[in-house]
Design a protein around this motif. Structure first.
Motif, PDB file in Angstrom:
ATOM      1  N   MET A   1       0.833  -1.200   0.000  1.00 43.40           N
ATOM      2  CA  MET A   1       0.000   0.000   0.000  1.00 43.40           C
ATOM      3  C   MET A   1       0.876   1.262   0.000  1.00 43.40           C
ATOM      4  O   MET A   1       0.693   2.178  -0.800  1.00 43.40           O
ATOM      5  CB  MET A   1      -0.886  -0.042   1.240  1.00 43.40           C
ATOM      6  CG  MET A   1      -1.612   1.209   1.581  1.00 43.40           C
ATOM      7  SD  MET A   1      -2.028   1.072   3.318  1.00 43.40           S
ATOM      8  CE  MET A   1      -3.645   1.685   3.353  1.00 43.40           C
ATOM      9  N   PHE A   2       1.868   1.281   0.884  1.00 39.37           N
ATOM     10  CA  PHE A   2       2.796   2.406   0.928  1.00 39.37           C
ATOM     11  C   PHE A   2       3.530   2.547  -0.402  1.00 39.37           C
ATOM     12  O   PHE A   2       3.659   3.643  -0.948  1.00 39.37           O
ATOM     13  CB  PHE A   2       3.843   2.188   2.035  1.00 39.37           C
ATOM     14  CG  PHE A   2       3.407   2.645   3.384  1.00 39.37           C
ATOM     15  CD1 PHE A   2       3.256   3.999   3.644  1.00 39.37           C
ATOM     16  CD2 PHE A   2       3.165   1.745   4.404  1.00 39.37           C
ATOM     17  CE1 PHE A   2       2.861   4.431   4.893  1.00 39.37           C
ATOM     18  CE2 PHE A   2       2.761   2.174   5.653  1.00 39.37           C
ATOM     19  CZ  PHE A   2       2.615   3.512   5.899  1.00 39.37           C
ATOM     20  N   LEU A   3       3.994   1.415  -0.883  1.00 38.08           N
ATOM     21  CA  LEU A   3       4.812   1.425  -2.094  1.00 38.08           C
ATOM     22  C   LEU A   3       4.034   1.994  -3.270  1.00 38.08           C
ATOM     23  O   LEU A   3       4.495   2.913  -3.962  1.00 38.08           O
ATOM     24  CB  LEU A   3       5.272  -0.004  -2.403  1.00 38.08           C
ATOM     25  CG  LEU A   3       6.284  -0.134  -3.529  1.00 38.08           C
ATOM     26  CD1 LEU A   3       7.632   0.376  -3.061  1.00 38.08           C
ATOM     27  CD2 LEU A   3       6.411  -1.580  -3.984  1.00 38.08           C
TER      28      LEU A   3
ATOM     29  N   TYR B   1       3.008   9.069  -6.221  1.00 42.68           N
ATOM     30  CA  TYR B   1       3.495  10.423  -5.934  1.00 42.68           C
ATOM     31  C   TYR B   1       4.749  10.722  -6.730  1.00 42.68           C
ATOM     32  O   TYR B   1       4.982  11.835  -7.171  1.00 42.68           O
ATOM     33  CB  TYR B   1       3.808  10.575  -4.439  1.00 42.68           C
ATOM     34  CG  TYR B   1       2.616  10.938  -3.599  1.00 42.68           C
ATOM     35  CD1 TYR B   1       1.905  12.117  -3.856  1.00 42.68           C
ATOM     36  CD2 TYR B   1       2.210  10.133  -2.555  1.00 42.68           C
ATOM     37  CE1 TYR B   1       0.815  12.454  -3.080  1.00 42.68           C
ATOM     38  CE2 TYR B   1       1.119  10.462  -1.774  1.00 42.68           C
ATOM     39  CZ  TYR B   1       0.428  11.623  -2.040  1.00 42.68           C
ATOM     40  OH  TYR B   1      -0.638  11.957  -1.275  1.00 42.68           O
ATOM     41  N   LEU B   2       5.579   9.695  -6.887  1.00 39.16           N
ATOM     42  CA  LEU B   2       6.818   9.897  -7.624  1.00 39.16           C
ATOM     43  C   LEU B   2       6.541  10.261  -9.080  1.00 39.16           C
ATOM     44  O   LEU B   2       7.282  11.019  -9.693  1.00 39.16           O
ATOM     45  CB  LEU B   2       7.692   8.647  -7.559  1.00 39.16           C
ATOM     46  CG  LEU B   2       8.492   8.483  -6.267  1.00 39.16           C
ATOM     47  CD1 LEU B   2       9.418   7.293  -6.372  1.00 39.16           C
ATOM     48  CD2 LEU B   2       9.297   9.730  -5.965  1.00 39.16           C
TER      49      LEU B   2
ATOM     50  N   ARG C   1       1.308   3.803  -3.296  1.00 37.66           N
ATOM     51  CA  ARG C   1       0.943   5.201  -3.098  1.00 37.66           C
ATOM     52  C   ARG C   1       2.170   6.091  -3.326  1.00 37.66           C
ATOM     53  O   ARG C   1       2.112   7.116  -4.002  1.00 37.66           O
ATOM     54  CB  ARG C   1       0.387   5.363  -1.681  1.00 37.66           C
ATOM     55  CG  ARG C   1      -0.281   6.659  -1.348  1.00 37.66           C
ATOM     56  CD  ARG C   1      -1.613   6.883  -2.017  1.00 37.66           C
ATOM     57  NE  ARG C   1      -2.705   6.069  -1.514  1.00 37.66           N
ATOM     58  CZ  ARG C   1      -3.929   6.115  -2.043  1.00 37.66           C
ATOM     59  NH1 ARG C   1      -4.217   6.913  -3.044  1.00 37.66           N
ATOM     60  NH2 ARG C   1      -4.883   5.344  -1.571  1.00 37.66           N
ATOM     61  N   GLY C   2       3.311   5.661  -2.789  1.00 41.88           N
ATOM     62  CA  GLY C   2       4.541   6.433  -2.944  1.00 41.88           C
ATOM     63  C   GLY C   2       4.953   6.526  -4.399  1.00 41.88           C
ATOM     64  O   GLY C   2       5.342   7.603  -4.879  1.00 41.88           O
ATOM     65  N   LEU C   3       4.856   5.408  -5.115  1.00 37.88           N
ATOM     66  CA  LEU C   3       5.238   5.425  -6.528  1.00 37.88           C
ATOM     67  C   LEU C   3       4.349   6.380  -7.316  1.00 37.88           C
ATOM     68  O   LEU C   3       4.820   7.085  -8.215  1.00 37.88           O
ATOM     69  CB  LEU C   3       5.150   4.010  -7.120  1.00 37.88           C
ATOM     70  CG  LEU C   3       6.232   3.026  -6.651  1.00 37.88           C
ATOM     71  CD1 LEU C   3       5.992   1.648  -7.237  1.00 37.88           C
ATOM     72  CD2 LEU C   3       7.616   3.532  -7.050  1.00 37.88           C
TER      73      LEU C   3
ATOM     74  N   VAL D   1       2.991  14.707  -8.312  1.00 39.31           N
ATOM     75  CA  VAL D   1       2.246  15.084  -7.122  1.00 39.31           C
ATOM     76  C   VAL D   1       0.901  15.675  -7.541  1.00 39.31           C
ATOM     77  O   VAL D   1      -0.079  15.600  -6.823  1.00 39.31           O
ATOM     78  CB  VAL D   1       3.046  16.119  -6.301  1.00 39.31           C
ATOM     79  CG1 VAL D   1       2.390  16.347  -4.959  1.00 39.31           C
ATOM     80  CG2 VAL D   1       4.475  15.644  -6.130  1.00 39.31           C
TER      81      VAL D   1
END
Lengths: 323, 502, 347
Positions: free
Chosen positions: A129-131, A137-138, A133-135, A141
């Motif tokens: 989930m973090f991964l 954003y990468l 979501r973070g990707l 934004v």
């Protein structure tokens, strides 16, 4: 006596069905304009992505696991699709397969970690989930609005059903997924192995079932469903955004549980999850029709339903235990 | 029968787990059309042998010959493909699936990638008919009794045309009629040429159904006998063994007559399906032994005295006062201690140190607010580490790193620290080396000399005979008799009662 | 000496924390500088402590829950609930009196402890798995928080309220004192009473604990209530920081960060031994990671990716299967043994 315990297992599903009917009936009596085919169809139109998510999640939960990554995978898929279409200018024939592979690969990786390193599904999919979501954003934004003939077509096309009623292409996709999943769960070895795994992993091993393959495939399928739902969500929103579908994994789990699937695994139906999604949809619709009620009542109502079903499940598990 | 070629021969099997030699040089020979009983007490290696045969574990050393060919079973699936299947005591099926599915899952009848439910249901009905069973196969397995679930498990193995069928404690949760039904099925399969391994702790059943017996003890092969050559009493002797020499140093002055009020007095205590109503008295300074084979209800009896399980009937008097024990906490408050047989699951707290494990029960008595000071804890831990000769003598060591014998001593310390009036020891000597065994028994004798009452459960009759004043014998979840331990006659009496119905 | 130091559960977390801080020093020579501005200490390190306060608090509660082999997914919602209740209580309070402040704090803490008790009730009395039981509050809690704020972002115009999260005492941010106080309370209860022993024992082997005369139900109950208490205070700080309450977004993802902090700190998700100081360091690692990412100009969005990778690495290192595959044969044997355990208990 024997018959009774069988009924117990199906009690959640029966409860779900009756709940939906009762809610629809109440809505129809209370609000003018509620009792219409289009209101019913809109439940599908507005929740097509949730239905697809719920289908994948149903397999995961029946097998005794959980997948928290699905909401983020929707966001990631929408970002991938949007940036490939708008920034890279690729044709949909390339964008679609790439987008679909996003969640599939994440699901595959999660399944692999869960099975081979015996990690808790909860924590692995939390990382997923973090991964995801973070990707997203990468990638960007900012939200990326999509305007391409293909996406516009997918978003805008109304399939008439007569009498002025219509559904969207997304609904068709969702229904195909549902039919496919119902077939898989009832008529294929894989589908039955999922149930066996949820009943008892140890037994499944001793009965010589392919536990590793099944488990990994379950999470891969859930990842695929999440990506497909991501595409459908993108059709719905016509944008890619890293904040899309925030917390939707909870809505999905809630829908599956309300749909009668045992959170401890081993029992449940794909069709039940669809009804579960429709129930969460109808709650929202009723709140809209009510006018004076605010959106947060949806969360409270779903929480209450969740509690009701979890306790019901607990009672059933205790009753059906041989001791 | 012997003229036939054996279907399966296991020779010189070794299996070692870290720290435990589970099997050493074990043999097993199976012929077609025989029922072969595999006998042994706890830790004898029956389960390991079965798991080795069915590919759950790999073999360290030894050969397996199946229908004349050397085989290496890699997984349960592999074993099933060869025709070796097992029906476990805790039926290893998925109760959330239908009867049909449990028979066929993994080998579904398919057509064009689609499961043919109708055909499978039909076949399932046929298969179960062979077992004289007529049930609705579309219902969930959980809606049927364990007996029927077992039949379904057997049907599953018939479906894969098994040649070797292993029944691991199949009768332990069946009633009399269900056992009869199962035996009819076993006899039918036997006449069809199946080689059947039958594991059970019910001697009567073993003698009723089996042709030959292989006895294991402590992971070693004791022998293979035709059923008619091995009387019950002899079998029991072979199973429980004798380790006389080491323990000869233990002697106890037996209290021949007990007077006064019992410190613990159970009347008509029972729990349905676990232990039938029993009476038991325990006097001050007395050691009472519970003898009986595995599954005879020894542990179940003891658990009721400690509130570990709630009794359905009967009453318990402690020092003459009627008490109802609903939780272990209440029992401890009444100065009863219970050292469980299952050290791993019910005894040690693996993540904690020796010291913390020791003081746990005492701290439980005090409650969470009245903390025993670190200093006092150290003193207690040091004292008992020395007293019980615990190795390593470092109370800050995690208990999970200790050997079984030392873990057991820590458990003993946990309860001795609470200074109980009644100490229940359930198989305190199981799975530990002979030196530690002797130490523990010497300690028991010493404690009883100081006035503690001890209820001692052991599968090793010799240990009981060495230490106990009285011996209660259990059989088939029932207390069948009570014998005063007085002379060399006692052993014979107890064994006769344990074996039963000779 | 070095060996025993390395064996300590705190060793690796501290090393990671130091490395992260040193990376900062590399990019910003003034990173470790602490100066006095207007009688207040200021500097990046103080900042990390101050900003990390809510996470540290919530992680303290989460540590005890995880030690009992449980998990509390509801803390994020409880944070929102706490802020919502407190902010609504003081929203229109007059500056002159401190009574509304204490009323708000008491009310928020009370309601959140009731929420914790609800979780504890479901887990210990009904026997619902912790993940499932706390999921209910995770979903519904936020709804209730929004109900309290009427879906608005409630702004507080009552100055004393901002002191909780933004005030200074003796030159240090007040939130640091709160963390220290709660930490000392937790340390006292778990190390100076038998509570810590009982929690570890229930988490490590519930049945053996019951047979040793420990009332595990009450222990579970207390642990979840304490988690609610910690989340309440964390929520107060967060809401006080921004002088408002947002039922929808306050405390989002906090449950996950807290679980992460606990796991980094060395407490296993399988329950048993817990390390409160480790958790504090874990929370500081997460906070300084965020600060670092901002300060050295990596896009802040990387934060989540880094967190994901950290979670996976920590979990893999805790997995016997992984260790046996990666590190030598000695540990492989242990894995075999544990496999054997499973077999034995199931047969």
């Amino acid at each position: 006596m024997k018959k009774l315990s069988l009924d117990y297992k199906q009690l959640p599903l029966i409860a779900t069905m009756s709940l939906f009917i009762v809610m629809f009936a109440i809505g129809s009596m209370r609000y003018t304009g509620f009792l219409s085919t289009q209101v019913f169809l809109n439940l599908f139109v507005d929740n097509a992505f949730l239905i697809i998510l719920a289908v994948g999640m149903t397999f995961v939960i029946i097998s005794g696991g959980i997948d928290l990554s699905v909401g983020s995978v929707i966001a990631l898929t929408s970002m991938v699709a949007a940036s490939l279409t708008m920034n890279a200018g690729l044709s949909p024939w390339i964008v679609i397969p790439i987008s679909l592979s996003v969640g599939t690969i994440i699901g595959l990786g999660q399944g692999y970690l869960i099975h081979y390193y015996n990690l808790q599904p909860f924590i692995v999919t939390l990382a997923g989930m973090f991964l995801a979501r973070g990707l997203s954003y990468l990638i960007s934004v900012e939200s990326i609005a999509i305007s391409s003939p293909f996406f516009d077509y997918m978003a805008g096309t109304r399939i008439p059903l007569g009498g002025g009623n219509f559904i969207s292409i997304s609904v068709v996709i969702a229904l195909i997924v549902v039919l496919f999943a119902v077939y898989v769960s009832l008529f294929t070895k894989f589908g039955r192995n999922v149930y066996a795994l949820g009943g008892s992993e140890q037994s499944a091993l001793l009965m010589g079932l392919p536990v590793a393959r099944t488990k990994i495939l379950i999470y891969t399928f859930s990842g695929f469903c999440a990506s497909l739902a991501g595409l459908v969500f993108t059709f719905y929103m016509l944008s890619g955004y890293a904040l899309h579908a925030n917390g939707m994994e909870l809505d999905t789990i809630a829908a599956v549980v309300i749909g009668g699937t045992l959170l401890t695994g081993g029992a449940g139906y794909v069709a039940g999850s669809v009804v579960g999604v429709l129930i969460t949809g109808i709650i929202q619709t009723m709140i809209v029709f009510e006018g004076t009620l605010s959106a947060w009542w949806t969360k409270i109502a779903i929480g209450v339903l969740l509690f009701f079903f979890i306790v019901l499940q607990r009672v059933i598990v205790l009753r059906t235990k041989p001791k | 029968m012997k003229e036939q070629a054996p279907r399966l021969v296991m020779e010189g099997i070794d299996k070692e787990f870290p720290g435990v030699k589970a099997l050493s040089n074990v043999n097993l020979t199976l012929y077609p059309g025989e029922v072969h009983a595999l006998m042994g007490e706890n830790g004898a290696g029956k389960s390991t042998l079965i798991k080795v045969l069915t590919g759950v574990y790999t073999i360290d050393k030894g050969t397996v010959t199946y229908e004349g060919k050397d085989i290496h079973v890699k997984s349960p699936h592999d074993a099933q493909d060869m025709g070796i299947t097992t029906v476990y005591q805790e039926v290893n099926l998925c109760t959330n699936l239908s009867v049909t599915e449990n028979i066929f899952i993994g080998r579904e009848i398919m057509k064009n990638g689609r499961i043919k439910w109708k055909e499978m249901n039909k076949r399932a009905v046929e298969l179960l008919k062979r077992l004289n069973l007529d049930i609705d196969v579309t219902k969930l397995l959980s809606s049927y009794s364990v007996a029927i679930q077992q039949m379904v498990a057997i049907a599953r193995s018939l479906n894969v045309s098994a040649k070797v069928l292993i029944l691991d404690e199949p009768t332990s949760s069946l009633d009399r009629d269900e056992v009869k039904q199962l035996f009819a099925v076993i006899n039918k399969l036997k006449s069809e040429g199946m080689a059947i391994v039958f594991v059970s702790h019910f001697l009567e059943q073993v003698y009723e159904i089996s042709d030959r017996i292989t006895v294991l003890r402590n992971g070693e092969w004791v022998g293979e006998y035709a059923i008619e050559d091995l009387p019950r009493l002899e079998l029991v002797g072979k199973m429980i063994g004798k380790e006389l020499n080491e323990m000869s140093s233990i002697s106890k002055e037996r209290k021949s007559s007990v007077k006064g009020e019992a410190i613990l007095h159970a009347q008509n205590l029972s729990k349905k399906g676990r232990i039938e109503p029993y009476d038991l008295e325990l006097h001050k300074g007395e050691i009472v032994g519970l003898a009986g084979l595995l599954g005879s209800g020894r542990t179940e009896l003891a658990r009721l005295l400690f509130g570990a399980d709630k009794a359905d009937t009967g009453e318990l008097k402690i020092s003459g006062n009627k008490k109802v024990l609903k939780t272990p906490k209440q029992a401890i408050a009444n100065r009863i201690a219970f050292c469980s047989e299952d050290r791993k699951a019910e005894g040690i707290i693996p993540e904690l140190t020796i010291r913390e494990n020791m003081i746990l029960a005492m701290q439980g008595m005090y409650g969470w607010f009245k903390y025993i000071s670190k200093k006092r804890q150290m003193e207690i831990a040091d004292e008992y580490t020395k007293l019980l000769n615990i190795n390593p003598p470092n109370p800050e060591q995690l208990i999970k790193n200790l050997s079984g014998g030392n873990q057991q001593k820590v458990m003993l310390a946990r309860w001795l620290i609470t200074n109980p009036e009644v100490l229940i020891l359930d198989e305190p000597t199981r799975g530990i080396d002979i030196g530690a065994k002797t130490e523990i028994m010497k300690l028991m004798v010493k404690l009883s000399g100081e006035g503690m009452s001890i209820l001692f459960i052991s599968g090793e009759l010799e240990e009981i005979l060495r230490t106990c004043d009285r011996i209660a014998v259990l059989r088939d979840r029932k207390k069948v008799s009570e014998i005063v331990n007085k002379d060399h006659q006692t052993q014979h009496e107890v064994m006769t009662e344990m074996a039963g119905g000779v | 000496m070095l060996k025993s130091l390395m064996k300590s559960k705190l060793f690796w977390p501290i090393v990671i924390l130091v490395i992260i801080l040193l990376i900062n020093l590399f990019f910003d020579r003034g990173f470790f500088q602490i100066e006095v501005r207007n009688g207040r200490l200021a500097g990046s390190l103080v900042d990390i402590l101050n900003r990390g306060a809510p996470l540290m608090l919530i992680s303290i509660g989460m540590t005890l829950v995880i030690a009992t082999k449980g998990i509390d997914l509801g803390v994020g919602s409880v944070i929102a609930l706490s802020g919502a209740i407190a902010a609504t209580t003081v929203a229109d309070a007059s500056e002159g009196s401190l009574a509304p402040l204490f009323a708000a704090i008491a009310l928020a803490i009370f309601v959140c402890m009731v929420a914790g008790a609800w979780n504890g009730f479901l887990v210990s009395r009904i026997g619902v798995q912790p993940i499932v039981a706390t999921l209910i509050l995770m979903v519904a809690g936020r709804g209730v928080a929004q109900l309290v704020t009427q879906g608005q972002i409630t702004t507080v115009y009552y100055d004393p309220y901002t002191f909780i999260g933004g005030g200074y005492l003796l030159g240090l941010p007040f939130s640091i004192f709160i963390v220290v106080a709660v930490l000392l309370l937790a340390l006292f209860v778990t190390r100076k009473t038998a509570m810590g022993l009982f929690i570890e024992s229930v988490g490590s082997n519930p049945e053996a604990s019951r047979l040793s005369g420990i009332n595990s139900k009450n222990i579970l109950m207390m642990v979840y209530i304490f988690s609610g208490f910690c989340a309440a205070i964390g929520g107060l700080i967060l809401s006080s920081n921004v002088a408002s309450a947002d039922g929808n977004n306050a405390g989002l993802w906090y449950e996950l960060d807290a679980i992460l902090a606990v796991v980094i700190g060395g407490t296993s998700l399988m329950g048993g031994r817990f390390y409160l100081m480790g958790t504090i360091i874990g929370a500081l690692i997460i906070q300084s990671l965020t600060t670092t990412i901002y300060s050295i100009g990596i896009p802040p969005e990387t934060n989540m990716v880094v967190k994901a990778i950290v979670v996976l690495i920590v979990c893999l290192l805790q997995s016997p299967e992984f260790r046996s595959k990666v590190f030598g044969s000695f540990k492989a044997k242990k894995a075999v043994e544990s496999e054997d355990d499973k077999g034995v208990t199931l047969s």
